[in-house]
Design an enzyme around this catalytic site. Sequence first.
Site, PDB file in Angstrom:
ATOM      1  N   HIS A 275      -5.578  24.008  23.952  1.00 41.51           N
ATOM      2  CA  HIS A 275      -4.532  24.187  22.945  1.00 41.51           C
ATOM      3  C   HIS A 275      -3.217  23.750  23.578  1.00 41.51           C
ATOM      4  O   HIS A 275      -2.765  24.339  24.548  1.00 41.51           O
ATOM      5  CB  HIS A 275      -4.438  25.651  22.493  1.00 41.51           C
ATOM      6  N   CYS A 276      -2.623  22.708  23.014  1.00 40.69           N
ATOM      7  CA  CYS A 276      -1.404  22.139  23.592  1.00 40.69           C
ATOM      8  C   CYS A 276      -0.180  22.848  23.013  1.00 40.69           C
ATOM      9  O   CYS A 276       0.094  22.734  21.813  1.00 40.69           O
ATOM     10  CB  CYS A 276      -1.336  20.640  23.300  1.00 40.69           C
ATOM     11  N   PRO A 277       0.584  23.561  23.832  1.00 42.09           N
ATOM     12  CA  PRO A 277       1.771  24.257  23.302  1.00 42.09           C
ATOM     13  C   PRO A 277       2.891  23.305  22.915  1.00 42.09           C
ATOM     14  O   PRO A 277       3.767  23.661  22.127  1.00 42.09           O
ATOM     15  CB  PRO A 277       2.184  25.161  24.470  1.00 42.09           C
TER      16      PRO A 277
ATOM     17  N   GLY B 177       1.769  22.345  19.460  1.00 39.84           N
ATOM     18  CA  GLY B 177       1.386  23.498  18.654  1.00 39.84           C
ATOM     19  C   GLY B 177       0.054  23.360  17.967  1.00 39.84           C
ATOM     20  O   GLY B 177      -0.154  23.920  16.886  1.00 39.84           O
ATOM     21  N   GLN B 178      -0.872  22.631  18.559  1.00 36.75           N
ATOM     22  CA  GLN B 178      -2.155  22.356  17.903  1.00 36.75           C
ATOM     23  C   GLN B 178      -3.268  22.295  18.944  1.00 36.75           C
ATOM     24  O   GLN B 178      -3.027  21.968  20.114  1.00 36.75           O
ATOM     25  CB  GLN B 178      -2.082  21.030  17.148  1.00 36.75           C
TER      26      GLN B 178
END
Length: 359
Positions: free
Chosen positions: A225-227, A230-231
């Site tokens: 999950h890439c901060p 946001g996805q």
Amino acid sequence: MEKEIASICNEMRPTETEIEEMEPIALFDTNKAIELEPKVGHGNQSLMFTLKAKLHNMKRACEGQLIQFGVIEKSDTIRVYQVWPGKNVFFLHGRLICGPNPRGLMFTTTSIVLSSWIFARYVVKDMPHHHSALIVTFSLVFTFVVLVNLIQVSTTDPGIIPRNNEQETLELEKAGTSDGTRSKKATINGVEVKLKYCRVCKIFRPPRSSHCAICDNCVERYDHHCPWVGQCIGLRNCRSYMALVISGLIFFVYIFAFSCWILHRKNVHGFIGMVKTCPETLALAALAFNAIGFLGALAIYHVYLIAINQTAYENFRQRYVGSKNPYDRGILSNFKEAFFAAVPLPRVDFRAEVVNCDT
């Protein structure tokens, strides 16, 4: 009569103990699903809850105005995205799907747009006039490409796996967990892999899948999950993610190179002199330098993962230490699969009509 009604209402009111034990409840109407969360904690959580509530109210008000003026039609049809139990945020009536926390996406977008604006406004003015227009044009093209990739990554279904209804859940639990375990086994390319049971989605997850605690979904070929966007990064948007990383790296290398050229061309000696003479160019060069380091390391790491056909989650968990990776087919085949294989269709049609909300 009024006293009797008031007495009945008081009896139906939950006690404080019951309120504390209540779980989040999803209320569904014909327009939008609203998830009511218990108001616990302070600080960032309460602030984000308030922000989401205000955004939802603004969205409902805009939709009401559009319906009033006849721009859109009011429909009583309930669609999947309105009752989806995950934490995703949907736009354009389920056509775009985003993660629950927009702060990272907003920060990334602001950094790209602000860097491009500072470059065009302050850096280019110190360049020779006959070259400035071409340099600005290329910077705007790079900015556009990066933003398109960013939007595509952050609004694409990463490969969300459908959940089971109650009847299918009972059948799975009877068939797959009769021996007391919560896993199954499958053979892939001669290697036995374990299929774990997800208690949230009530499914036996396919190989390479995992449940994202942030989005509250099981994602096929889950990477991470890439901060910053946001996805979740999964089967359906991993290629767009690599395009974003590479295009972002090229964009910041371009900005850093011309910023350093301007600093050198001004012939300013010392850090204090550069701060006094061209602070914007210096700040932009510093930002671009840090972005190059971060994106460069990220690009190298993911190219390495593609070469050995592993996800970041599998590599972090050391899934294939001491055992063969059943998905590794050689460097060339792995790159061909990563960049040229057809992207599968989404497994969940979020715009489909809900026939029975109870199932």
